[in-house]
Scaffold this active site. Structure first.
Site, mmCIF file in Angstrom:
data_model
loop_
_atom_site.group_PDB
_atom_site.id
_atom_site.type_symbol
_atom_site.label_atom_id
_atom_site.label_comp_id
_atom_site.label_asym_id
_atom_site.label_seq_id
_atom_site.Cartn_x
_atom_site.Cartn_y
_atom_site.Cartn_z
ATOM 1 N N GLU A 1 -37.566 35.124 16.950
ATOM 2 C CA GLU A 1 -38.517 34.781 17.480
ATOM 3 C C GLU A 1 -38.386 32.986 18.495
ATOM 4 O O GLU A 1 -37.223 32.548 17.333
ATOM 5 C CB GLU A 1 -39.835 33.943 17.040
ATOM 6 C CG GLU A 1 -40.786 35.427 17.194
ATOM 7 C CD GLU A 1 -42.464 35.584 16.987
ATOM 8 O OE1 GLU A 1 -42.658 33.690 16.990
ATOM 9 O OE2 GLU A 1 -43.031 36.191 16.573
ATOM 10 N N GLU B 1 -43.750 35.037 9.400
ATOM 11 C CA GLU B 1 -44.704 34.096 9.353
ATOM 12 C C GLU B 1 -45.629 33.551 8.239
ATOM 13 O O GLU B 1 -46.934 33.864 8.397
ATOM 14 C CB GLU B 1 -44.750 33.361 10.543
ATOM 15 C CG GLU B 1 -43.481 33.409 11.513
ATOM 16 C CD GLU B 1 -43.919 31.876 12.740
ATOM 17 O OE1 GLU B 1 -44.567 31.835 12.656
ATOM 18 O OE2 GLU B 1 -43.534 31.592 13.685
HETATM 19 C C1 FCB Z 1 -45.151 32.059 16.067
HETATM 20 C C2 FCB Z 1 -46.228 33.624 16.267
HETATM 21 C C3 FCB Z 1 -46.099 33.859 17.439
HETATM 22 C C4 FCB Z 1 -46.725 32.949 18.635
HETATM 23 C C5 FCB Z 1 -45.529 32.589 18.376
HETATM 24 C C6 FCB Z 1 -45.378 31.257 20.086
HETATM 25 O O1 FCB Z 1 -46.137 31.221 15.628
HETATM 26 O O2 FCB Z 1 -45.095 34.463 15.480
HETATM 27 O O3 FCB Z 1 -46.974 35.571 17.696
HETATM 28 O O4 FCB Z 1 -47.809 32.918 18.859
HETATM 29 O O5 FCB Z 1 -46.010 31.173 17.589
#
Ligand code: FCB
Length: 479
Positions: A383, A178
């Protein structure tokens, strides 16, 4: 219909069957779980400094101990093996491997990850390593951080060291996690480390993260065997207009450029979008982009990592929205350079403990968009998940039905995207464990496994059991 699409079956009542070979994973990040902040030569990262700065992180929480994974890694791998999880996405702590951000690697730092990876392989769990999940060595921030070009060069060196040490064991790598958060929350709104608030620094950081990615991919490829896979993980914002007016659509275009195309442009297409350069032209002439940079950044990737939690709704500002809320914390400074005329709105419907709207359709639409725009680039959800106010009941059980619903609905969206022809190869649940949720400290629990922080005890939540079944069978029940 591609082969993946043919293999993704849905029989009414029988659940959704995912293609053979689909990766079922869970994800974590070094600063959020490891602890042992000053052990074995690790030096402070920007998150150590930031979390120790009063008022920055809720309750004054830091990652000093976190989930103590640095000492409990064997137990955590055993947990994953018990749950039948097929792949584990973790990040390497740069300040553990190369404490000053320069020079040779520290053996003890490398050994920690070697042992971890060996244990994963031993249990049949595929390791997926992220080089940078936000813990920049503080020394590099002191030298200027990501707004400076040298940081990109340092990052490529570190990538080479990591690949030399672990490349015989780890075949799947992502460079950055990110970069939008690193650049725009770290240097724009200041709600993430290092907490700087200058829009030009944020844009410079974005470019040097892009450059760091490109140089790192080249360093990885030089050190890794030919069958290794390289990628990057982006938190693609799925941006929707509040209304169908021209103005609101233009707000979408502007935020899509600042959130997504500022990275996918150079990384996947070899150019910054014209509209981005124009929109931000009052702030900078982008002369920090040197001749040849775009060629360095535009490297072939084996897949794109996508993180998705919630959609973003925007309109042209008329005073009814908010300029600063982006779901990551509040600041008087905007993370969106030159976008003052855009307002952000809370999407309708239920929310998680983060206040983030639950909207699985956003994931479907995002996958379709990228599958259509970049048909040759496989996608992996690196994620997805949700925070809820979980607690252990008197019998020691943690019941989290809302998380099961969230994950089921998002997996159904992934399945639909695959059926419709999108090449999605895997899904990593965020997160394996409850952990340090950045500016929110330990107040937000994203884990499939509950962590009792005072003792470090791990308790698999009901959702972990549910996900375990999915990972073992490749079938999402009741969807
Ligand atoms: C993302 C991050 C991760 C975590 C999630 C909830 O932005 O990559 O580390 O904090 O959100």
């Amino acid at each position: 219909m591609g082969t993946a699409a043919q293999a993704a079956a849905s029989t009414p009542g029988a659940g959704l069957t995912f293609p053979q070979g689909f990766l079922w994973g869970s994800a974590t990040a070094s600063y959020q779980i490891e602890g042992a902040a000053a052990e074995d030569g690790r030096t402070p990262s920007i998150w150590d400094t930031y979390s120790r700065t009063p008022g920055k992180v809720r309750n004054g929480d830091t990652g000093d101990i976190a989930t103590d994974h640095y000492h409990r890694w064997r137990e955590d791998v055993a947990l994953m093996a018990d749950l039948g999880i097929g792949a584990y996405r973790f990040s390497l702590a740069w300040p553990r491997i190369q404490p000053t951000g320069r020079g040779p690697a520290v053996q003890k730092g490398l050994d920690f990850y070697r042992r971890l990876v060996d244990e994963l392989l031993e249990k049949g769990i595929k390791p997926v390593a992220t080089l940078y999940h936000w813990d920049l060595p503080q020394e590099l921030e002191d030298a200027g951080g990501w707004p400076e070009r040298a940081t990109a060069e340092r990052f490529a060196e570190y990538a080479g060291l990591a690949a030399d040490a672990l490349g015989d064991r780890v075949k799947t790598w992502t460079t950055l996690n990110e970069p939008w958060c690193s650049a725009f929350l770290g240097y724009g709104s200041g709600v993430h480390a290092p907490g700087r608030t200058n829009p030009v620094d944020a844009l410079r950081a974005a470019h040097h993260l892009n450059l760091g990615h490109g140089l790192a991919v080249q360093a990885l490829r030089a050190a890794l065997p030919a069958d290794a896979q390289c990628s990057v993980t982006l938190n693609i914002h799925h941006v929707r207009p509040l209304s169908r007016t021209e103005d609101d659509r233009d707000a979408v275009r502007r935020i899509d450029a600042l959130a997504n195309r500022v990275f996918t442009g150079p990384m996947l297409e070899g150019a910054y979008p014209e509209d981005l350069l124009k929109d931000t032209g009052t702030l900078t002439d982008w002369s920090f982009v040197h001749d040849g940079d775009l060629r360095q950044i535009h490297q072939p990737l084996d897949f794109l990592g996508v993180n998705y939690y919630t959609p973003t709704v925007v309109s042209r500002a008329d005073g009814s929205g908010t300029h600063t809320s982006d779901g990551h914390g509040r600041s008087a400074h905007t993370p969106w350079p030159a976008a003052d005329e855009v307002a952000f709105h809370q999407p309708p419907g239920e929310t998680t403990a983060m206040g983030w709207a639950v909207d699985a359709t956003g994931l479907y639409e995002l996958l379709r968009r990228f599958g259509t725009e970049f048909p040759d680039l496989p996608l992996i959800i690196t994620e997805n998940g949700a925070a809820f106010d979980d607690y252990a009941d008197p019998e020691g059980n943690v019941n989290d039905p809302a998380r099961i619903d969230y994950v089921r609905d998002h997996l159904a969206a992934v399945h639909r995207a695959i059926e419709d022809g999108t090449d999605v190869r895997g899904y990593f649940l965020w997160s394996l464990l409850d952990n340090f949720e950045w500016g929110y400290g330990y107040s937000k629990r994203f884990g499939a496994v509950y962590v009792d922080y005072p003792t470090g005890t791990r308790i698999p939540k009901a959702s972990a059991r549910w996900y375990s079944e999915v990972a073992r069978t490749g079938v999402v029940p009741g969807a």
